[in-house]
Scaffold this motif. Structure first.
Motif, PDB file in Angstrom:
ATOM      1  N   VAL A 135      -6.567  -3.985  -3.907  1.00  0.00           N
ATOM      2  CA  VAL A 135      -5.112  -4.108  -4.036  1.00  0.00           C
ATOM      3  C   VAL A 135      -4.527  -4.778  -2.796  1.00  0.00           C
ATOM      4  N   PHE A 136      -4.968  -4.365  -1.621  1.00  0.00           N
ATOM      5  CA  PHE A 136      -4.435  -4.934  -0.383  1.00  0.00           C
ATOM      6  C   PHE A 136      -4.724  -6.427  -0.282  1.00  0.00           C
ATOM      7  N   THR A 137      -5.961  -6.833  -0.534  1.00  0.00           N
ATOM      8  CA  THR A 137      -6.305  -8.244  -0.377  1.00  0.00           C
ATOM      9  C   THR A 137      -5.583  -9.120  -1.397  1.00  0.00           C
ATOM     10  N   LEU A 138      -5.397  -8.619  -2.610  1.00  0.00           N
ATOM     11  CA  LEU A 138      -4.685  -9.409  -3.612  1.00  0.00           C
ATOM     12  C   LEU A 138      -3.190  -9.508  -3.293  1.00  0.00           C
ATOM     13  N   GLU A 142       1.237  -9.017 -11.136  1.00  0.00           N
ATOM     14  CA  GLU A 142       0.052  -9.875 -11.213  1.00  0.00           C
ATOM     15  C   GLU A 142      -1.197  -9.118 -10.777  1.00  0.00           C
ATOM     16  N   THR A 143      -1.078  -8.339  -9.702  1.00  0.00           N
ATOM     17  CA  THR A 143      -2.218  -7.556  -9.223  1.00  0.00           C
ATOM     18  C   THR A 143      -2.624  -6.515 -10.250  1.00  0.00           C
ATOM     19  N   ALA A 144      -1.632  -5.886 -10.860  1.00  0.00           N
ATOM     20  CA  ALA A 144      -1.922  -4.891 -11.896  1.00  0.00           C
ATOM     21  C   ALA A 144      -2.682  -5.530 -13.055  1.00  0.00           C
ATOM     22  N   GLY A 154       2.559   0.977 -10.996  1.00  0.00           N
ATOM     23  CA  GLY A 154       2.748   2.112 -10.098  1.00  0.00           C
ATOM     24  C   GLY A 154       1.500   2.427  -9.290  1.00  0.00           C
ATOM     25  N   THR A 155       0.335   2.243  -9.910  1.00  0.00           N
ATOM     26  CA  THR A 155      -0.928   2.463  -9.200  1.00  0.00           C
ATOM     27  C   THR A 155      -1.108   1.438  -8.090  1.00  0.00           C
ATOM     28  N   LEU A 183      -1.462   0.371  -2.488  1.00  0.00           N
ATOM     29  CA  LEU A 183      -1.090  -0.523  -1.397  1.00  0.00           C
ATOM     30  C   LEU A 183      -0.470   0.259  -0.250  1.00  0.00           C
ATOM     31  N   SER A 184       0.348   1.242  -0.560  1.00  0.00           N
ATOM     32  CA  SER A 184       0.965   2.061   0.477  1.00  0.00           C
ATOM     33  C   SER A 184      -0.102   2.801   1.279  1.00  0.00           C
ATOM     34  N   ARG A 185      -1.077   3.396   0.575  1.00  0.00           N
ATOM     35  CA  ARG A 185      -2.152   4.105   1.278  1.00  0.00           C
ATOM     36  C   ARG A 185      -2.985   3.144   2.114  1.00  0.00           C
TER      37      ARG A 185
END
Length: 213
Positions: free
Chosen positions: A132-135, A145-147, A155-156, A161-163
């Motif tokens: 998630v972070f790299t995308l 788009e990432t989802a 939401g996931t 990404l927050s974590r």
């Protein structure tokens, strides 16, 4: 565009490659830290895109999320092949040719030391958070788009990404501090008239002259 890709239109695939191969390359290089692996990921991603073209849906204005989802899967499966790539890279001169878009590779992280620390820190994240972070951050995909690329809910994406951001701030600082400590220790190794050697079993430092007594 989507219909042309599904139909196997060669010109549509040329457009797809021209428009998105730099993004795939940057993403693969940042994740792998190896230009040879990144180049191979680009090739495999577009080969898979051709093979899976019939599964491209008409959702969205661009096939970018679909393509990056394929790239993520390719990166997941390159661990064993990476060993062969590293062996091959070791036999190639360091100043190898790279694509024209190599100047953009560092993106948000312009310093090589910071990039190395970030890559080390990323490897310490859970795979789901790392992807998630790299995308989102390194490759600039939006939450939706990432989802779509990863097949998860928006939401996931937000929660992962927050974590990832929270953990990365701490982990990257640790990696930078560790790297600087190692370099400082190396600079402070004493020189005693000969080549310095380190006894790995004891951590002792001795010179060639002492070793020849």
């Amino acid at each position: 565009m989507h219909a042309r890709i599904r139909a196997g239109d060669p010109e549509a695939f040329r457009e797809l490659f021209r428009d998105h191969s730099p993004l795939v390359y940057r993403h693969a290089l940042r994740v792998s830290g190896d230009w040879a692996t990144a180049e191979d990921v680009v090739s495999l991603t577009f080969l898979e895109a051709w093979r899976l073209r019939g599964k491209l849906r008409d959702e969205g204005e661009t096939p970018r999320p679909w393509l990056m989802g394929i790239a993520v899967n390719v990166l997941r499966n390159t661990s064993r092949a990476a060993r062969r790539y590293r062996d091959a890279v070791g036999r190639v001169p360091a100043a190898g040719s790279v694509p024209d878009f190599a100047d953009e590779l560092v993106g948000r992280i312009a310093d090589a030391e910071q990039l190395a620390a970030a890559q080390s820190a990323l490897r310490r994240l859970r795979r789901a958070e790392r992807e998630v972070f790299t995308l989102c951050v390194w490759s600039g995909l939006g939450y939706a788009e990432t989802a779509e690329a990863l097949g998860i809910a928006v939401g996931t994406v937000r929660s992962r990404l927050s974590r990832a951001r929270t953990r990365l701030r701490k982990l990257a600082a640790e990696e930078l501090a560790a790297g600087r400590e190692v370099r400082t220790e190396n600079r402070e190794l004493p020189r005693m008239g000969g080549q310095v050697q380190v006894d790995r079993s004891s951590g002792a430092v001795r010179s060639d002259k002492e070793g020849n007594r």
